[in-house]
Design an enzyme around this catalytic site. Structure first.
Site, PDB file in Angstrom:
ATOM      1  N   ASN A  11     -10.976 -26.990  -6.128  1.00  0.00           N
ATOM      2  CA  ASN A  11     -10.269 -26.194  -5.122  1.00  0.00           C
ATOM      3  C   ASN A  11     -11.295 -25.248  -4.502  1.00  0.00           C
ATOM      4  O   ASN A  11     -11.652 -24.248  -5.110  1.00  0.00           O
ATOM      5  CB  ASN A  11      -9.129 -25.420  -5.809  1.00  0.00           C
ATOM      6  CG  ASN A  11      -8.434 -24.461  -4.858  1.00  0.00           C
ATOM      7  OD1 ASN A  11      -8.630 -24.524  -3.645  1.00  0.00           O
ATOM      8  ND2 ASN A  11      -7.616 -23.572  -5.418  1.00  0.00           N
ATOM      9  N   LYS A  13     -10.968 -23.340  -2.066  1.00  0.00           N
ATOM     10  CA  LYS A  13     -10.332 -22.137  -1.498  1.00  0.00           C
ATOM     11  C   LYS A  13     -10.903 -21.862  -0.101  1.00  0.00           C
ATOM     12  O   LYS A  13     -11.228 -22.802   0.626  1.00  0.00           O
ATOM     13  CB  LYS A  13     -10.508 -20.949  -2.441  1.00  0.00           C
ATOM     14  CG  LYS A  13     -10.105 -21.291  -3.876  1.00  0.00           C
ATOM     15  CD  LYS A  13      -9.933 -20.083  -4.735  1.00  0.00           C
ATOM     16  CE  LYS A  13      -9.675 -20.515  -6.155  1.00  0.00           C
ATOM     17  NZ  LYS A  13      -9.304 -19.417  -7.025  1.00  0.00           N
ATOM     18  N   HIS A  96      -0.040 -22.890  -5.427  1.00  0.00           N
ATOM     19  CA  HIS A  96      -1.136 -22.195  -6.112  1.00  0.00           C
ATOM     20  C   HIS A  96      -0.758 -20.721  -6.270  1.00  0.00           C
ATOM     21  O   HIS A  96      -0.086 -20.142  -5.419  1.00  0.00           O
ATOM     22  CB  HIS A  96      -2.432 -22.333  -5.300  1.00  0.00           C
ATOM     23  CG  HIS A  96      -3.634 -21.873  -6.057  1.00  0.00           C
ATOM     24  ND1 HIS A  96      -3.982 -20.538  -6.148  1.00  0.00           N
ATOM     25  CD2 HIS A  96      -4.553 -22.555  -6.775  1.00  0.00           C
ATOM     26  CE1 HIS A  96      -5.070 -20.433  -6.896  1.00  0.00           C
ATOM     27  NE2 HIS A  96      -5.439 -21.645  -7.291  1.00  0.00           N
ATOM     28  N   GLU A  98      -2.353 -18.123  -5.813  1.00  0.00           N
ATOM     29  CA  GLU A  98      -2.776 -17.244  -4.713  1.00  0.00           C
ATOM     30  C   GLU A  98      -1.786 -17.316  -3.552  1.00  0.00           C
ATOM     31  O   GLU A  98      -1.736 -16.401  -2.720  1.00  0.00           O
ATOM     32  CB  GLU A  98      -4.209 -17.607  -4.280  1.00  0.00           C
ATOM     33  CG  GLU A  98      -5.209 -17.090  -5.307  1.00  0.00           C
ATOM     34  CD  GLU A  98      -6.494 -17.896  -5.415  1.00  0.00           C
ATOM     35  OE1 GLU A  98      -6.813 -18.669  -4.503  1.00  0.00           O
ATOM     36  OE2 GLU A  98      -7.180 -17.741  -6.442  1.00  0.00           O
ATOM     37  N   GLU A 171      -1.981 -23.212 -14.626  1.00  0.00           N
ATOM     38  CA  GLU A 171      -3.004 -22.217 -14.319  1.00  0.00           C
ATOM     39  C   GLU A 171      -2.465 -20.819 -14.640  1.00  0.00           C
ATOM     40  O   GLU A 171      -1.722 -20.235 -13.835  1.00  0.00           O
ATOM     41  CB  GLU A 171      -3.371 -22.276 -12.838  1.00  0.00           C
ATOM     42  CG  GLU A 171      -3.901 -23.611 -12.389  1.00  0.00           C
ATOM     43  CD  GLU A 171      -4.797 -23.470 -11.164  1.00  0.00           C
ATOM     44  OE1 GLU A 171      -5.963 -23.823 -11.262  1.00  0.00           O
ATOM     45  OE2 GLU A 171      -4.319 -22.964 -10.131  1.00  0.00           O
ATOM     46  N   GLY A 177     -10.232 -17.170 -11.782  1.00  0.00           N
ATOM     47  CA  GLY A 177     -11.328 -16.400 -11.197  1.00  0.00           C
ATOM     48  C   GLY A 177     -11.755 -15.188 -12.002  1.00  0.00           C
ATOM     49  O   GLY A 177     -12.501 -14.343 -11.503  1.00  0.00           O
ATOM     50  N   SER A 216     -10.762 -20.524 -14.752  1.00  0.00           N
ATOM     51  CA  SER A 216     -12.095 -20.255 -15.320  1.00  0.00           C
ATOM     52  C   SER A 216     -12.631 -21.409 -16.162  1.00  0.00           C
ATOM     53  O   SER A 216     -13.321 -21.183 -17.152  1.00  0.00           O
ATOM     54  CB  SER A 216     -12.077 -18.946 -16.120  1.00  0.00           C
ATOM     55  OG  SER A 216     -11.767 -17.863 -15.260  1.00  0.00           O
TER      56      SER A 216
HETATM   57  C1  PEP Z   1      -8.048 -22.058  -9.115  1.00  0.00           C
HETATM   58  O1  PEP Z   1      -8.046 -21.241  -8.220  1.00  0.00           O
HETATM   59  O2  PEP Z   1      -7.285 -23.038  -9.067  1.00  0.00           O
HETATM   60  C2  PEP Z   1      -8.956 -21.859 -10.247  1.00  0.00           C
HETATM   61  C3  PEP Z   1      -8.723 -22.493 -11.352  1.00  0.00           C
HETATM   62  O3  PEP Z   1      -9.996 -20.973 -10.035  1.00  0.00           O
HETATM   63  P1  PEP Z   1     -11.185 -20.628 -11.080  1.00  0.00           P
HETATM   64  O4  PEP Z   1     -11.676 -21.932 -11.644  1.00  0.00           O
HETATM   65  O5  PEP Z   1     -12.226 -19.954 -10.248  1.00  0.00           O
HETATM   66  O6  PEP Z   1     -10.600 -19.762 -12.128  1.00  0.00           O
END
Ligand code: PEP
Length: 255
Positions: A11, A13, A96, A98, A171, A177, A216
């Site tokens: 992703n 973003k 997601h 976000e 998630e 993040g 992460s």
């Molecule tokens: C995400 O935004 O789907 C995600 C898993 O981000 P990160 O790997 O940076 O935690």
């Protein structure tokens, strides 16, 4: 359940301009034949058709990061599922965190988007996950059940959910993040719960649905996370912006 081919999805973003994105995609395409899992790149919508062209003829799949639920109309700034498909993508990330937490997207909105994605022939990656406050309050598993109930169109409206059209991404919001991850036991518990709840909702079809872990994931922890039962791949944010780290995670998924 054992034996689902793993999916490693990036992703991107709101990152990457044309030149950097194409170079990243080319490096990943070049490394794709060395891994034994499926690879998916989800660039920003401005780059979907370009990345789809770059990946064309390779096993690398391309997806978008969101779509609108309507077929067309006065929705300034949005793109429809058919537009995503028309740009060369075959997947779309929906719900997601976000978008849920930053833009107020609800389960019922996500559900309409899943239906739109399926109608356009896209595979929907439906994201769910608890906030830190919900985890601290011991509500994680209930939150996951409620999000599955609310976000998946399972009520006989013509949309059959199965492994060919739907992927779930677990998630934890607080892990995205941040460099923090749940313990391996907590991930195992969440994924087992999601599988069981999918079985409750969908019966046998549940066993073919891939459940990704996201939050992460990086080369250093991917091997341990991807070995957990019912972890059928990863949704990767930060570590998907480098071909080396993305392919290293894919290598761990293959091992
Ligand atoms: C995400 O935004 O789907 C995600 C898993 O981000 P990160 O790997 O940076 O935690």
């Amino acid at each position: 359940m054992a034996g689902l081919k793993k999916l490693i999805a990036g992703n991107w973003k709101m990152n990457m301009l044309h030149t950097d994105g194409a170079a990243l995609a080319r490096d990943i395409v070049d490394g794709a034949d060395k891994v034994g899992c499926d690879l998916l790149l989800c660039p920003p919508s401005t780059l979907v058709s370009w990345i789809a062209e770059t990946a064309s003829g390779s096993p690398v799949l391309v997806g978008a990061q969101d779509c609108h639920e309507a077929e067309s109309g006065a929705f300034t700034g949005d793109i429809s599922a058919a537009m995503v498909r028309d740009a060369g993508a075959s997947y779309v990330i929906l719900g997601h965190s976000e978008r849920r937490h930053g833009l107020g997207e609800t389960d019922s909105r996500v559900r309409t988007k899943v239906t739109a994605a399926h109608s356009a022939g896209l595979v929907a990656i439906v994201c769910i996950g608890e906030t830190e406050a919900q985890r601290d309050a011991g509500e994680t598993l209930d939150v996951l059940s409620a999000q599955l109930d609310g976000s998946l169109p399972t009520d006989g409206d013509g949309d059959a959910i199965n492994g060919a059209n739907t992927v779930i991404a677990y998630e934890p919001v607080w892990a995205i993040g941040t460099g923090r991850t749940p313990t391996l036991e907590e991930v195992a518990q969440a994924h087992a719960h999601i599988r069981a709840h999918l079985e409750h909702l969908l019966g046998e079809a549940a066993s073919d649905i891939r459940i990704l872990y996201g939050g992460s994931m990086k080369p250093e922890n991917a091997g341990d996370l991807l070995m957990i039962a019912n972890v059928d791949g990863g949704l990767i944010g930060g570590a998907s912006l480098s071909a080396d780290s993305f392919l290293a995670i894919a290598g761990a998924a293959t091992a």
